[in-house]
Design an enzyme around this catalytic site. Structure first.
Site, PDB file in Angstrom:
ATOM      1  CD  GLU A 170      -2.535   1.256   2.543  1.00 54.48           C
ATOM      2  OE1 GLU A 170      -3.098  -0.099   2.852  1.00 54.48           O
ATOM      3  OE2 GLU A 170      -2.806   2.400   3.274  1.00 54.48           O
ATOM      4  CD  GLU A 175      -3.466   7.152   5.527  1.00 47.10           C
ATOM      5  OE1 GLU A 175      -4.506   6.825   6.048  1.00 47.10           O
ATOM      6  OE2 GLU A 175      -2.188   6.720   5.785  1.00 47.10           O
TER       7      GLU A 175
END
Length: 422
Positions: A170, A175
């Protein structure tokens, strides 16, 4: 990163990357010495392999040819929202933006892991529609503000349906959690370094500015064995296999893109009385560019002092790539692309039909961003196709003019050692 980070469950089925069909032609003689010398190289422009500017009528859904919409809740992170289908929580605004909206509502009586869902939102991905191996992956966005908000732009390995997470890998491009309005995070997750053990760093705006105040461009520049994160062009971290302490680097393969706005969860915590709904993640564009090359390059030399050569200096798709006496022509002038490609005569070194078996020949082909055209050049002087995990190889260890090149299991033999001029 220091904050807890847990598995995000992928809801829809994944579609494997399709390989490219290729032609096969007979060997043609290389140009004789005295042919035209290679022209002085210039920087090649990057190719846009994916772009969504989100142009369209207000209220319309995102382009279904580019994005699929996931539905359901997410117990793995203890998120509070239910991701809905349709355009209620993800729609164009008619001004060139995609707006992902989190609402405190439950008109469909959705059920979540904790009971009746309290919030709705949206999550979109490109699985089955678009994947990329390397290149520049960027999004220009304005994030929401508020406790419990968790917007993200990230990628998952396209093989997640076969090997699961975190083995798939990932790459979190961006974020943000609402209790850190001035900070974003970029992180890698893989086998042995997932969740709160992910490898990453944070970037904080100066002077107390909040990311919710304006649009910002979040990007990774991704090449074989290296990923670099930036915000508005300012680089804040670079990661390579050396950062993993001997754990497996799983980022030399195709990944797909994800956009979502979560509400609550282990990391951001739940909304509180200060959180204003609806919250919106506004996306101005998403782009993936590959294929830019730098001025320079030159011959690639190998066994017997011979050069990697495009047979007959032919630019047709499927032209064989072979060994030949070094002669300084354009058929032997190779440049290294920022996306891991090796280029000559305006085309890419390509594994025929995207094959991974020993003995699959290599050829010249239009550059297309596929994994069949990605090559890593480690210090050991191998030239490796990460998709196949095999080395560029002179067939049979031959050194004669016209010896066809292929991929083969890496052995460290002389016919797999190359000197690449950058």
């Amino acid at each position: 990163m220091d904050s807890p980070r847990f598995l995000r469950r992928l809801l829809p089925p994944l579609v494997p990357l399709l390989t490219l069909a290729a032609l096969s032609t007979a060997l043609a003689p290389a140009p004789r010495p005295g042919a035209a010398p290679a022209p002085r190289p210039v920087a090649a422009p990057a190719a846009v392999t994916f772009a969504d500017e989100f142009d369209g009528p207000a209220g319309s859904a995102a382009d279904g040819a580019k994005w699929q919409t996931e539905t359901g809740d997410n117990v793995n992170n203890h998120e509070r929202q239910y991701y809905t289908a349709g355009n209620r929580n993800a729609a164009l605004d008619g001004q060139g933006h995609l707006v992902i909206t989190a609402r405190r509502e439950n008109p469909g009586n959705y059920q979540c892991w904790y009971g009746r869902c309290e919030y709705t939102s949206a999550r979109l991905n490109t699985a089955g529609r678009f994947t990329t191996t390397y290149g520049r992956v960027e999004a220009r966005m304005k994030v929401p503000r508020g406790q419990g908000m968790w917007p993200a732009f990230w990628m998952l390995g396209n093989d997640i349906g076969q090997i699961g997470w975190p083995a798939s890998g990932e790459i979190d491009v961006m974020e943000n959690v609402g209790f850190e309005p001035s900070t974003v995070h970029g992180t890698l997750h893989g086998p042995g370094y997932s969740g709160s053990g992910g490898i990453g760093a944070a970037h904080t705006l100066p002077g107390g500015q909040a990311f919710a105040d304006a649009f910002h461009t979040f990007a990774v520049d991704w090449s074989p064995d290296a990923i670099t994160w930036s915000v508005d062009g300012t680089v804040y971290q670079r990661r390579t296999p050396a950062d993993l302490g001997g754990r497996s680097w799983v980022f030399n393969k195709p990944f797909f893109l994800i956009l979502n706005l979560a509400v609550g969860g282990y990391w951001p915590g739940d909304p509180d009385g200060s959180t204003v709904f609806p919250g919106q993640l506004v996306v101005d564009h998403v782009r993936v560019t590959t294929g830019g090359t730098q001025p320079g390059g030159g011959p690639i030399t190998g066994v017997g002092g011979k050069c990697v050569d495009v047979a007959g200096a032919n630019t047709a798709n499927g032209t064989p790539v072979q060994l030949y006496d070094c002669n300084g022509t354009a058929a032997q002038h190779w440049t290294v692309g920022s996306d891991g490609t090796l280029r000559a005569l305006g085309k890419c070194l390509d594994v025929s039909s995207g094959g991974t078996a020993d003995g699959t020949p290599v050829q010249l082909w239009d550059c297309n961003g596929s994994a069949a055209q990605v090559w890593a050049v480690p210090p050991a002087r191998d030239i490796v196709n990460p998709q196949a995990d095999k080395c560029l190889d002179a067939t049979g260890g031959g050194t004669a003019n016209g010896t066809r090149l292929q991929i083969w299991t890496c052995t460290g033999a002389a016919n797999q050692k190359w000197t690449v001029r950058r």
